[in-house]
Scaffold this active site. Structure first.
Site, short mmCIF file in Angstrom:
data_model
loop_
_atom_site.label_atom_id
_atom_site.label_comp_id
_atom_site.label_asym_id
_atom_site.label_seq_id
_atom_site.Cartn_x
_atom_site.Cartn_y
_atom_site.Cartn_z
CB SER A 203 -0.87 0.01 1.26
OG SER A 203 -1.49 1.27 1.44
CE1 TYR B 146 -3.99 -1.88 5.31
CE2 TYR B 146 -3.04 0.26 4.83
CZ TYR B 146 -3.66 -0.89 4.40
OH TYR B 146 -3.96 -1.06 3.07
#
Length: 152
Positions: free
Chosen positions: A29, A42
Site C-alpha cells: 500500500s 497497517y
C-alpha cells in the site's frame, strides 16, 4: 497479514525455483512507503510486505523469478467504502488494467500513473509537513468514525 504473505510465499517459491520461472505479486500500500500515524500497524505491515518483496526480488531474479510489490493509494471498492471512481481513486478494473502492464517491468510499482504522481509529491514533502497533513486528515477521519459509531 504479513504471516499470510510469508506462508504463501513459502508454499509457492520452491516450485518456482524448480521450474526456474514464476511471478509473485504482493499487494502492499502507499501507506507502507512512509509512516502513517493513526494507522500505525497497517502502515508498518504494508512496509514489511514492500521490503520483503524487494528483498525476494533481488534474491531470486537470477533464478527466473520476478517478485513485484504493488503500492496503491485508494481504489474505489466496497471494502474501501468508496462508491464512485475518480481520477485519484480508480475503479478496481481500471487499477488492475494499469497495474498488470507493469508486471515483469517494475519490481516496485504504484500501479497507476496518478498514484505514482501522488507518491512522488508525498515523498518530496518535508517530513514535518507530511506528518502535519497526515495527522490532520487521520484525526478528522477518526473523529467522524467515532461519532458515527456512537450513533449506531
Amino acid at each position: 497479514m504479513f504471516c499470510f504473505v510469508l506462508q504463501v510465499t513459502r508454499l509457492v517459491l520452491p516450485g518456482m525455483v524448480e521450474r526456474s520461472k514464476g511471478v509473485i505479486l504482493n499487494i502492499s500500500s502507499a501507506s507502507g512507503m512512509l509512516p502513517v500515524p493513526l494507522l500505525t500497524i497497517y502502515s508498518a505491515t504494508k512496509a514489511f510486505v514492500d521490503f520483503f518483496s524487494q528483498c525476494l526480488h533481488e534474491e531470486y531474479k537470477s533464478k527466473g523469478i520476478f517478485v513485484q510489490s504493488v503500492l496503491p493509494y485508494f481504489v474505489a471498492t466496497k471494502l474501501a467504502k468508496i462508491r464512485k471512481p475518480t481520477l485519484d481513486k480508480p475503479s478496481a478494473e481500471t487499477f488492475v488494467k494499469s497495474a498488470i502492464k507493469t508486471v515483469g517491468l517494475q519490481s516496485r510499482t504504484m500501479g497507476y500513473v496518478v498514484h505514482a504522481l501522488m507518491g512522488s509529491i508525498n515523498s518530496m514533502l518535508p517530513r514535518w509537513i507530511y506528518f502535519k497533513i497526515v495527522m490532520s486528515v487521520n484525526k478528522s477521519l477518526r473523529s467522524r468514525n467515532l461519532k458515527k459509531n456512537k450513533r449506531n
